[in-house]
Design an enzyme around this catalytic site. Sequence first.
Site, short mmCIF file in Angstrom:
data_model
loop_
_atom_site.label_atom_id
_atom_site.label_comp_id
_atom_site.label_asym_id
_atom_site.label_seq_id
_atom_site.Cartn_x
_atom_site.Cartn_y
_atom_site.Cartn_z
CD GLU A 84 9.58 14.24 10.58
OE1 GLU A 84 8.45 13.74 10.69
OE2 GLU A 84 10.55 13.63 10.10
CE LYS A 108 -1.78 3.23 2.61
NZ LYS A 108 -1.91 4.21 1.57
CB CYS A 127 12.90 10.37 7.70
SG CYS A 127 13.78 9.25 6.62
CD GLU A 150 13.52 2.60 10.12
OE1 GLU A 150 13.75 3.72 10.62
OE2 GLU A 150 14.15 1.58 10.43
P1 NAD Z 1 1.94 9.08 7.20
O1 NAD Z 1 2.21 8.48 8.53
O2 NAD Z 1 0.88 10.09 7.07
O3 NAD Z 1 1.59 7.93 6.14
C1 NAD Z 1 2.45 6.84 5.92
C2 NAD Z 1 1.63 5.72 5.29
O4 NAD Z 1 0.70 5.23 6.27
C3 NAD Z 1 0.80 6.15 4.08
O5 NAD Z 1 0.80 5.11 3.12
C4 NAD Z 1 -0.57 6.33 4.69
O6 NAD Z 1 -1.63 6.19 3.75
C5 NAD Z 1 -0.59 5.19 5.69
N1 NAD Z 1 -1.61 5.33 6.75
C6 NAD Z 1 -2.19 6.46 7.21
N2 NAD Z 1 -3.12 6.16 8.14
C7 NAD Z 1 -3.11 4.83 8.29
C8 NAD Z 1 -3.84 3.91 9.10
N3 NAD Z 1 -4.77 4.33 9.97
N4 NAD Z 1 -3.57 2.60 9.00
C9 NAD Z 1 -2.62 2.15 8.15
N5 NAD Z 1 -1.92 2.96 7.33
C10 NAD Z 1 -2.15 4.28 7.40
O7 NAD Z 1 3.35 9.64 6.67
P2 NAD Z 1 3.63 10.46 5.33
O8 NAD Z 1 3.09 11.85 5.54
O9 NAD Z 1 3.25 9.68 4.14
O10 NAD Z 1 5.23 10.50 5.35
C11 NAD Z 1 5.96 11.45 6.05
C12 NAD Z 1 6.53 10.85 7.32
O11 NAD Z 1 7.32 9.70 6.99
C13 NAD Z 1 7.48 11.78 8.03
O12 NAD Z 1 7.21 11.76 9.42
C14 NAD Z 1 8.85 11.19 7.76
O13 NAD Z 1 9.83 11.48 8.73
C15 NAD Z 1 8.54 9.74 7.70
N6 NAD Z 1 9.60 9.01 6.98
C16 NAD Z 1 10.45 8.22 7.71
C17 NAD Z 1 11.46 7.53 7.08
C18 NAD Z 1 12.38 6.65 7.88
O14 NAD Z 1 12.93 5.72 7.30
N7 NAD Z 1 12.56 6.87 9.15
C19 NAD Z 1 11.61 7.62 5.71
C20 NAD Z 1 10.74 8.43 5.00
C21 NAD Z 1 9.72 9.11 5.65
#
Ligand code: NAD
Length: 478
Positions: free
Chosen positions: A380, A172, A281, A247
């Site tokens: 963040e 997903k 990130c 992550e």
């Molecule tokens: P997000 O948490 O909003 O979404 C991440 C994923 O989770 C998306 O596919 C989203 O549709 C899904 N999601 C949302 N609600 C959900 C639920 N209730 N159940 C299951 N899945 C759900 O994050 P984002 O805005 O897409 O990405 C940005 C974040 O990702 C930032 O905080 C960034 O730091 C982090 N990030 C971390 C790393 C790492 O490796 N540490 C790498 C890249 C991004």
Amino acid sequence: MNMQANYIAGDWVDSSDANDNINPSDLSNVVGRYARASAAQTEQAIAAARAAFPAWAATTPQQRADILEAAGNEIMARKAELGELLSREEGKTLAEGIGETMRAGQIFKFFAGEALRTPGEKVASIRPGVDVEITREPLGVIGIITPWNFPIAIPAWKLAPALAFGNCVVLKPADLVPGCAWAISDILVRAGLPAGVLNLVMGRGSVVGEAILSSPQIDGVSFTGSVATGKHVAAKCAESLKKVQLEMGGKNPFVVLDDADVGVAADAAVNGAFFSTGQRCTASSRLIVTEGIHDSFVNTVIEKLKGLKIDNALDPTTHIGPVVDQSQLDQDLSYIEAGQKEGAKLAWGGERLNRETEGFYLQPALFTETSNDMRVNREEIFGPVATVLRVKDYDEALATANDTSFGLSAGIATSSLKHASHFKRNAEAGMVMVNLPTAGVDYHVPFGGRKGSSYGSREQGRYAVEFYTTVKTSYTAP
Ligand code: NAD
């Protein structure tokens, strides 16, 4: 416009709901229309993965390696086209989009090799005549949930080890960037994956994501995204005892000491904090600078920022593309306002920019005179916004660097071996960089953090085997 379909049980399947994938550099430009899976379709995908698992788990490592190798080769051969797709849907520059695409290809080829090197051990028993073997078996059906900021690399670094070690997958991707996930799914399918081994279910977290978390047929979830969603994912997985790997965010410190080369330090800070529009990130969001070099470092960073072109990601002369969407832009602007209200000095940038094409352009923002208790230093932001914290010496710099709820990456610019070595040992982070930006990693070594940044075993490199396999200990008497 034709709908790009989900891939479920070996078929491309439309949905009643769809999402227009909009180019953040040019809001009039629609990258494509992508199906949004329903909860029922997600359940079908999970059932297909479960049904395909016994046969896929029984394939030889060579069969799996051949498919991953072919996929890696195709991704690399199409780097210009896929890199452009990535830049159109996410907004990072063309050079960054092509670089990320190459990275995805390298990851598939690396894990083609890892399929052949699946490790095991034979050890002496404490009982006479008994053999003890420790083997690794695939975990089962893996739910992969990815964020929008690395639309091809993050799906690649989860899909490749999952498939290499014999798991079936339900992928997903983030709703904002389905294009790259669709493209690599298409490539993997044509490379020869049997029906059901890989299922692509694009759509909303609240629908598709929840269906994955709620399914008793999922054995493990590999998630990258925000801390808030990550905590929810972990709690849901705990209810049904699914294996989980998270992550999440970062608030990564980059320490600059008086003895640093100011040019090297400023280059690393500008790259780490602002490239990829700061939407990494591992971004260097807190620049922690000792007194003696503070003013020349800040001046050099501002001079470098003045020379950057913020414009359409597809223009080859652009250094920094737009923010990904309106809600991320609103978040960035609200932190820029909050920083000023808290008393930080906005030393450069922070304003919305208009360009030839309508997009979410933001001048990179640099705050000075900040303290580590301000919101701009605790939370963040995930945009092109960085802060400078003035400290008196190395000890205060290290304490400030570690004073955060995150622990993904930490960097230091110094010419002192003593301070570099001490920092490597004492920075509370999963990755430490010396005279390098906090962002920018190799693909053959582990990636991950500590504290609020990561949970569960490491991703990438040889360490990925830990999550995607389960260990069996066998005893044999003659
Ligand atoms: P997000 O948490 O909003 O979404 C991440 C994923 O989770 C998306 O596919 C989203 O549709 C899904 N999601 C949302 N609600 C959900 C639920 N209730 N159940 C299951 N899945 C759900 O994050 P984002 O805005 O897409 O990405 C940005 C974040 O990702 C930032 O905080 C960034 O730091 C982090 N990030 C971390 C790393 C790492 O490796 N540490 C790498 C890249 C991004």
